[in-house]
Design a protein around this motif. Structure first.
Motif, short mmCIF file in Angstrom:
data_model
loop_
_atom_site.label_atom_id
_atom_site.label_comp_id
_atom_site.label_asym_id
_atom_site.label_seq_id
_atom_site.Cartn_x
_atom_site.Cartn_y
_atom_site.Cartn_z
N ALA A 287 0.80 -1.23 0.00
CA ALA A 287 0.00 0.00 0.00
C ALA A 287 0.83 1.28 0.00
N TRP A 288 2.05 1.26 0.51
CA TRP A 288 2.77 2.53 0.68
C TRP A 288 3.12 3.21 -0.65
N ARG A 289 3.13 2.46 -1.72
CA ARG A 289 3.47 3.04 -3.02
C ARG A 289 2.26 3.64 -3.75
N ASP A 290 1.07 3.42 -3.24
CA ASP A 290 -0.14 3.89 -3.89
C ASP A 290 -0.20 5.41 -3.90
N PRO A 291 -0.54 6.03 -5.04
CA PRO A 291 -0.58 7.50 -5.09
C PRO A 291 -1.69 8.13 -4.24
N ARG A 292 -2.67 7.34 -3.80
CA ARG A 292 -3.73 7.87 -2.95
C ARG A 292 -3.30 8.01 -1.49
N VAL A 293 -2.15 7.47 -1.16
CA VAL A 293 -1.64 7.53 0.21
C VAL A 293 -0.89 8.85 0.38
N PRO A 294 -1.21 9.65 1.42
CA PRO A 294 -0.53 10.92 1.63
C PRO A 294 0.96 10.73 1.93
N TRP A 295 1.75 11.76 1.66
CA TRP A 295 3.21 11.65 1.79
C TRP A 295 3.64 11.31 3.21
N TYR A 296 2.96 11.87 4.21
CA TYR A 296 3.35 11.60 5.60
C TYR A 296 3.06 10.15 5.99
N ALA A 297 2.02 9.57 5.42
CA ALA A 297 1.73 8.15 5.66
C ALA A 297 2.77 7.28 4.96
N LYS A 298 3.19 7.70 3.76
CA LYS A 298 4.24 6.97 3.06
C LYS A 298 5.55 7.01 3.83
N ALA A 299 5.88 8.18 4.39
CA ALA A 299 7.12 8.32 5.15
C ALA A 299 7.10 7.41 6.38
N LEU A 300 6.00 7.40 7.11
CA LEU A 300 5.90 6.54 8.28
C LEU A 300 5.91 5.07 7.88
N ALA A 301 5.21 4.73 6.81
CA ALA A 301 5.19 3.34 6.34
C ALA A 301 6.59 2.90 5.92
N MET A 302 7.32 3.77 5.25
CA MET A 302 8.69 3.45 4.84
C MET A 302 9.58 3.20 6.05
N CYS A 303 9.46 4.04 7.06
CA CYS A 303 10.26 3.86 8.29
C CYS A 303 9.89 2.56 8.99
N THR A 304 8.60 2.27 9.05
CA THR A 304 8.14 1.04 9.70
C THR A 304 8.63 -0.18 8.93
N PRO B 55 4.66 -2.80 16.28
CA PRO B 55 3.20 -2.68 16.29
C PRO B 55 2.72 -1.22 16.30
N LEU B 56 3.45 -0.36 16.99
CA LEU B 56 3.08 1.05 17.02
C LEU B 56 3.20 1.69 15.63
N GLY B 57 4.29 1.39 14.93
CA GLY B 57 4.47 1.91 13.57
C GLY B 57 3.41 1.39 12.62
N ILE B 58 3.07 0.13 12.74
CA ILE B 58 2.04 -0.45 11.88
C ILE B 58 0.69 0.19 12.18
N MET B 59 0.37 0.32 13.47
CA MET B 59 -0.92 0.89 13.87
C MET B 59 -1.07 2.33 13.36
N ILE C 23 -1.54 2.38 9.55
CA ILE C 23 -2.89 1.98 9.17
C ILE C 23 -3.86 3.15 9.35
N LYS C 24 -3.70 3.88 10.43
CA LYS C 24 -4.58 5.03 10.68
C LYS C 24 -4.39 6.15 9.66
N TRP D 156 -6.40 0.69 2.18
CA TRP D 156 -5.98 -0.41 3.05
C TRP D 156 -6.79 -1.67 2.77
N GLN D 157 -8.10 -1.53 2.61
CA GLN D 157 -8.95 -2.69 2.34
C GLN D 157 -8.60 -3.32 0.99
N GLU D 158 -8.36 -2.48 0.00
CA GLU D 158 -8.01 -2.99 -1.34
C GLU D 158 -6.73 -3.82 -1.29
N TYR D 159 -5.72 -3.33 -0.61
CA TYR D 159 -4.45 -4.06 -0.56
C TYR D 159 -4.49 -5.23 0.42
N THR D 160 -5.38 -5.20 1.39
CA THR D 160 -5.56 -6.36 2.26
C THR D 160 -6.08 -7.54 1.45
#
Length: 126
Positions: free
Chosen positions: A25-42, A70-74, A77-78, A85-89
């Protein structure tokens, strides 16, 4: 005791599944940049061959994995839109699990962090 072990195994499987979804999911263009940054770190932390606190250090070595991941994942996800998230799940459930990717960039950053901390401690003690 067996029920507790089965519960821990189920939680570990869920974390592994969520990491697979996050990896997609982190590569999807619909994901905001800050979510991508956190997902990349996680993801970098999860797949790094080197831990922030090595596992051979009693309690703290495993405690950082039990809290940080778990904190990074949680939080990721938020921050990721629920429709994405549902699509990639669904996509992650339909595709077979692949080999665990390794993040050499994350490993380099963690090594750099440890070297920087050692340099700081050396200079502080002098």
């Amino acid at each position: 005791m067996r029920q507790q072990l089965a519960r821990w195994q189920q939680l570990a499987r869920q974390l592994k599944q969520q990491l697979r979804v996050l990896l997609l999911a982190w590569r999807d263009p619909r994901v905001p940049w800050y979510a991508k940054a956190l997902a990349m770190c996680t993801l970098g932390y999860a797949f790094s061959p080197i831990d922030l606190i090595p596992d051979f250090i009693p309690v703290l070595g495993y405690l950082d994995d039990l809290l940080t991941l778990p904190l990074g994942i949680m939080l990721s996800i938020k921050l990721i839109p629920s429709i994405v998230w549902q699509e990639y799940t669904i996509k992650a459930q339909q595709t077979p699990a692949q080999a665990k990717p390794v993040s050499y960039i994350s490993a380099g950053l963690i090594i750099g962090l440890w070297l920087g901390a050692a340099w700081w401690a050396f200079n502080w003690l002098r």
